[in-house]
Write an enzyme that holds these catalytic residues in place. Structure first.
Site, PDB file in Angstrom:
ATOM      1  N   THR A  96      -2.080  -5.323   9.465  1.00 21.18           N
ATOM      2  CA  THR A  96      -1.579  -4.421   8.651  1.00 21.18           C
ATOM      3  C   THR A  96      -1.359  -4.952   7.461  1.00 21.18           C
ATOM      4  OG1 THR A  96      -0.305  -3.559  10.590  1.00 21.18           O
ATOM      5  CG2 THR A  96       0.442  -2.685   8.324  1.00 21.18           C
ATOM      6  N   SER A 113       0.420  -8.481   6.274  1.00 18.83           N
ATOM      7  CA  SER A 113      -0.360  -9.676   6.120  1.00 18.83           C
ATOM      8  C   SER A 113      -1.107  -9.702   4.877  1.00 18.83           C
ATOM      9  CB  SER A 113      -1.434  -9.582   7.295  1.00 18.83           C
ATOM     10  OG  SER A 113      -1.021  -9.570   8.703  1.00 18.83           O
ATOM     11  N   GLY A 147       5.339   3.890   5.573  1.00 20.47           N
ATOM     12  CA  GLY A 147       4.452   3.121   6.192  1.00 20.47           C
ATOM     13  C   GLY A 147       4.966   1.763   6.896  1.00 20.47           C
ATOM     14  N   LYS A 178      -0.888   3.608  10.504  1.00 22.94           N
ATOM     15  CA  LYS A 178       0.673   3.018  10.139  1.00 22.94           C
ATOM     16  C   LYS A 178       1.249   3.548   9.235  1.00 22.94           C
ATOM     17  CE  LYS A 178      -1.721  -1.099  11.931  1.00 22.94           C
ATOM     18  NZ  LYS A 178      -2.566  -2.057  11.269  1.00 22.94           N
TER      19      LYS A 178
END
Length: 186
Positions: free
Chosen positions: A13, A138, A59, A45
């Site tokens: 993500t 990430s 989000g 997401k």
């Protein structure tokens, strides 16, 4: 139950929020990885919510179940304080920080009502980003840097978000190019 240190852990993500020209865009990739293996490439997401008749886009990065728990709590806060995203976000962050059950949740949120763009964390933070760009997950730092580098261009919010996510996907192995994009105007 003892923690298994051999478990490789879930990754994935990248979520970005860009505010420019009277609109706010939140975009997120679809990758979920377990260790070095991509488990799913099309997770969604980024969501549009309408608590109390007011549109909000959110989000999330982190655990999906945890994020949905937080989104449900945010919706309840927004129904109690219609049209007041900042207030509802602060109330959620206070609960998240002080409630023993919520403290264990591992997720971060970017939320907007078209007026405010906020990052909500489990540390009790509600942050309004500088430079009208926020990113988590990430590949968040890659997407953030890329978007900030484009903010002075003539590109609109959606183009900046898409281009920044493409750059993050090229750099971060836990980010892909399968985006969910939601736009909201002030």
């Amino acid at each position: 139950m003892a923690q298994n240190d051999d478990f490789p852990g879930w990754h994935g993500t990248t979520i970005i929020g860009v505010k420019k020209g009277g609109e706010v865009v939140i975009a997120g990739d679809g990758q979920v990885s377990l260790g070095q293996t991509v488990i799913k490439g099309t997770a969604r997401k980024v969501r549009k919510l309408s608590p109390g008749g007011y549109d909000v886009v959110a989000g999330f990065a982190g655990s999906t179940a945890d994020a949905f728990t937080l989104l449900e709590r945010l919706e309840a806060k927004l129904e109690a304080t219609p049209g007041q995203l900042a207030r509802a976000s602060v109330e959620l962050a206070k609960d998240w920080r002080t409630d023993k059950y919520l403290q264990k949740l591992e997720a971060m949120l970017i939320v907007t009502d078209g007026k405010d763009l906020l990052v909500i964390t489990g540390a009790g933070d509600v942050l309004e980003p500088e430079h009208e760009v926020a990113a988590i997950g990430s590949g968040g730092n890659y997407a953030l840097a890329a978007a900030r580098g484009m903010m002075d261009s003539d590109r609109d919010a959606e183009t900046i978000a898409r281009n920044a996510m493409a750059i993050a996907a090229d750099i971060c192995v836990y980010t892909n190019g399968k985006l969910t994009v939601e736009k909201i105007t002030a």
